[in-house]
Design a protein around this motif. Structure first.
Motif, PDB file in Angstrom:
ATOM      1  N   LEU A 119      -9.988  30.889  10.526  1.00  0.00           N
ATOM      2  CA  LEU A 119     -11.356  30.499  10.210  1.00  0.00           C
ATOM      3  C   LEU A 119     -12.169  31.755   9.915  1.00  0.00           C
ATOM      4  O   LEU A 119     -12.096  32.740  10.658  1.00  0.00           O
ATOM      5  CB  LEU A 119     -11.993  29.751  11.378  1.00  0.00           C
ATOM      6  N   THR A 120     -12.940  31.711   8.838  1.00  0.00           N
ATOM      7  CA  THR A 120     -13.817  32.817   8.463  1.00  0.00           C
ATOM      8  C   THR A 120     -15.234  32.272   8.363  1.00  0.00           C
ATOM      9  O   THR A 120     -15.508  31.400   7.529  1.00  0.00           O
ATOM     10  CB  THR A 120     -13.383  33.420   7.114  1.00  0.00           C
ATOM     11  N   PRO A 121     -16.134  32.751   9.220  1.00  0.00           N
ATOM     12  CA  PRO A 121     -17.496  32.211   9.235  1.00  0.00           C
ATOM     13  C   PRO A 121     -18.264  32.524   7.961  1.00  0.00           C
ATOM     14  O   PRO A 121     -18.160  33.625   7.413  1.00  0.00           O
ATOM     15  CB  PRO A 121     -18.144  32.899  10.436  1.00  0.00           C
ATOM     16  N   THR A 122     -19.031  31.537   7.489  1.00  0.00           N
ATOM     17  CA  THR A 122     -19.896  31.748   6.327  1.00  0.00           C
ATOM     18  C   THR A 122     -21.307  32.109   6.778  1.00  0.00           C
ATOM     19  O   THR A 122     -22.128  32.490   5.955  1.00  0.00           O
ATOM     20  CB  THR A 122     -19.967  30.487   5.452  1.00  0.00           C
ATOM     21  N   TYR A 123     -21.607  31.978   8.054  1.00  0.00           N
ATOM     22  CA  TYR A 123     -22.947  32.172   8.601  1.00  0.00           C
ATOM     23  C   TYR A 123     -23.154  33.587   9.149  1.00  0.00           C
ATOM     24  O   TYR A 123     -24.217  33.892   9.674  1.00  0.00           O
ATOM     25  CB  TYR A 123     -23.222  31.147   9.713  1.00  0.00           C
ATOM     26  N   MET A 124     -22.146  34.447   9.035  1.00  0.00           N
ATOM     27  CA  MET A 124     -22.254  35.822   9.515  1.00  0.00           C
ATOM     28  C   MET A 124     -21.974  36.771   8.356  1.00  0.00           C
ATOM     29  O   MET A 124     -21.158  36.469   7.487  1.00  0.00           O
ATOM     30  CB  MET A 124     -21.250  36.081  10.638  1.00  0.00           C
ATOM     31  N   ASN A 125     -22.624  37.919   8.364  1.00  0.00           N
ATOM     32  CA  ASN A 125     -22.378  38.937   7.363  1.00  0.00           C
ATOM     33  C   ASN A 125     -21.491  40.011   7.992  1.00  0.00           C
ATOM     34  O   ASN A 125     -21.953  40.786   8.823  1.00  0.00           O
ATOM     35  CB  ASN A 125     -23.692  39.549   6.871  1.00  0.00           C
ATOM     36  N   CYS A 126     -20.225  40.004   7.633  1.00  0.00           N
ATOM     37  CA  CYS A 126     -19.263  40.948   8.187  1.00  0.00           C
ATOM     38  C   CYS A 126     -18.813  41.892   7.078  1.00  0.00           C
ATOM     39  O   CYS A 126     -17.963  41.523   6.262  1.00  0.00           O
ATOM     40  CB  CYS A 126     -18.061  40.219   8.768  1.00  0.00           C
ATOM     41  N   ASP A 127     -19.384  43.080   7.037  1.00  0.00           N
ATOM     42  CA  ASP A 127     -19.047  44.030   5.974  1.00  0.00           C
ATOM     43  C   ASP A 127     -17.572  44.378   5.962  1.00  0.00           C
ATOM     44  O   ASP A 127     -16.970  44.550   4.905  1.00  0.00           O
ATOM     45  CB  ASP A 127     -19.877  45.301   6.117  1.00  0.00           C
ATOM     46  N   GLU A 128     -16.970  44.513   7.141  1.00  0.00           N
ATOM     47  CA  GLU A 128     -15.560  44.886   7.225  1.00  0.00           C
ATOM     48  C   GLU A 128     -14.644  43.667   7.219  1.00  0.00           C
ATOM     49  O   GLU A 128     -13.443  43.783   7.281  1.00  0.00           O
ATOM     50  CB  GLU A 128     -15.270  45.666   8.518  1.00  0.00           C
ATOM     51  N   GLY A 129     -15.237  42.487   7.197  1.00  0.00           N
ATOM     52  CA  GLY A 129     -14.469  41.254   7.276  1.00  0.00           C
ATOM     53  C   GLY A 129     -14.405  40.764   8.711  1.00  0.00           C
ATOM     54  O   GLY A 129     -14.411  41.561   9.647  1.00  0.00           O
ATOM     55  N   CYS A 130     -14.406  39.467   8.884  1.00  0.00           N
ATOM     56  CA  CYS A 130     -14.236  38.899  10.222  1.00  0.00           C
ATOM     57  C   CYS A 130     -13.586  37.524  10.070  1.00  0.00           C
ATOM     58  O   CYS A 130     -13.982  36.740   9.227  1.00  0.00           O
ATOM     59  CB  CYS A 130     -15.548  38.803  10.979  1.00  0.00           C
ATOM     60  N   SER A 131     -12.560  37.316  10.852  1.00  0.00           N
ATOM     61  CA  SER A 131     -11.847  36.042  10.847  1.00  0.00           C
ATOM     62  C   SER A 131     -11.303  35.791  12.236  1.00  0.00           C
ATOM     63  O   SER A 131     -11.174  36.706  13.050  1.00  0.00           O
ATOM     64  CB  SER A 131     -10.697  36.066   9.837  1.00  0.00           C
ATOM     65  N   TYR A 132     -10.959  34.538  12.477  1.00  0.00           N
ATOM     66  CA  TYR A 132     -10.474  34.107  13.784  1.00  0.00           C
ATOM     67  C   TYR A 132      -9.213  33.283  13.581  1.00  0.00           C
ATOM     68  O   TYR A 132      -9.224  32.306  12.833  1.00  0.00           O
ATOM     69  CB  TYR A 132     -11.552  33.287  14.495  1.00  0.00           C
ATOM     70  N   LYS A 133      -8.137  33.681  14.265  1.00  0.00           N
ATOM     71  CA  LYS A 133      -6.851  33.006  14.112  1.00  0.00           C
ATOM     72  C   LYS A 133      -6.599  32.111  15.329  1.00  0.00           C
ATOM     73  O   LYS A 133      -6.696  32.550  16.467  1.00  0.00           O
ATOM     74  CB  LYS A 133      -5.723  34.024  13.991  1.00  0.00           C
ATOM     75  N   PHE A 134      -6.252  30.859  15.039  1.00  0.00           N
ATOM     76  CA  PHE A 134      -5.997  29.857  16.074  1.00  0.00           C
ATOM     77  C   PHE A 134      -4.577  29.337  15.951  1.00  0.00           C
ATOM     78  O   PHE A 134      -4.066  29.159  14.849  1.00  0.00           O
ATOM     79  CB  PHE A 134      -6.956  28.669  15.906  1.00  0.00           C
ATOM     80  N   GLU A 135      -3.958  29.078  17.112  1.00  0.00           N
ATOM     81  CA  GLU A 135      -2.658  28.411  17.117  1.00  0.00           C
ATOM     82  C   GLU A 135      -2.794  27.056  17.751  1.00  0.00           C
ATOM     83  O   GLU A 135      -3.624  26.848  18.632  1.00  0.00           O
ATOM     84  CB  GLU A 135      -1.593  29.249  17.848  1.00  0.00           C
ATOM     85  N   LYS A 136      -1.981  26.125  17.281  1.00  0.00           N
ATOM     86  CA  LYS A 136      -2.029  24.759  17.818  1.00  0.00           C
ATOM     87  C   LYS A 136      -1.352  24.745  19.177  1.00  0.00           C
ATOM     88  O   LYS A 136      -0.242  25.261  19.341  1.00  0.00           O
ATOM     89  CB  LYS A 136      -1.339  23.787  16.854  1.00  0.00           C
ATOM     90  N   VAL A 137      -2.027  24.141  20.154  1.00  0.00           N
ATOM     91  CA  VAL A 137      -1.476  24.086  21.508  1.00  0.00           C
ATOM     92  C   VAL A 137      -1.065  22.694  21.919  1.00  0.00           C
ATOM     93  O   VAL A 137      -0.410  22.522  22.926  1.00  0.00           O
ATOM     94  CB  VAL A 137      -2.426  24.708  22.552  1.00  0.00           C
ATOM     95  N   GLU A 138      -1.447  21.673  21.169  1.00  0.00           N
ATOM     96  CA  GLU A 138      -0.953  20.314  21.401  1.00  0.00           C
ATOM     97  C   GLU A 138      -1.065  19.479  20.166  1.00  0.00           C
ATOM     98  O   GLU A 138      -1.682  19.777  19.232  1.00  0.00           O
ATOM     99  CB  GLU A 138      -1.618  19.597  22.570  1.00  0.00           C
TER     100      GLU A 138
END
Length: 138
Positions: A119-138
């Motif tokens: 997931l990469t937020p559209t509501y934040m300004n991340c000059d260097e880039g920002c993303s969040y990686k999730f794994e399925k747990v169930e």
């Protein structure tokens, strides 16, 4: 007349495909996902993935609702999926973290990578880039 009917049929088939595609993507989200890595920089020019201990979770239900451990002030809401983004609308009256607009609404671009969602937020300004990686747990 035949041309009009043909154009109408093509339009309807394209529209139903995009609806089917969005529904298929929504089905890919179903279940519980846990944050395992964040992507960003510590202020320098070198962005990288960093492991997260005890990451927050999202649980997406097939009725368009979700629950999350991301915020303690509000833990439930509704979501909608398009071809490349997911919109999370937290359902608590007056909920506002100060980073989203409108209050309580978070739009994230997404991509499926292997068995994970990034997931990469559209509501934040991340000059260097920002993303969040999730794994399925169930």
């Amino acid at each position: 007349m035949k041309l009009t009917i043909l154009i109408l049929c093509i339009f309807l088939s394209l529209t139903s495909c995009s609806d089917d595609e969005a529904k298929s993507q929504e089905n890919n989200f179903l279940g519980t996902w846990k944050l395992i890595e964040t992507y960003g920089s510590d202020g320098g020019s070198n962005s990288q993935w960093t492991s997260v201990d005890n990451g927050y979770t999202y649980t997406f239900n097939n009725n368009g609702t979700f629950s999350s451990t991301r915020f303690t002030e509000c833990t439930t809401g509704t979501y909608g999926v398009s071809s490349n983004s997911i919109t999370l609308v937290y359902g608590c009256e007056g909920f506002d973290t100060g980073i989203e607009n409108p209050a309580g609404t978070f739009v994230e671009n997404y991509v499926f990578e292997d068995e994970n969602i990034i997931l990469t937020p559209t509501y934040m300004n991340c000059d260097e880039g920002c993303s969040y990686k999730f794994e399925k747990v169930e």
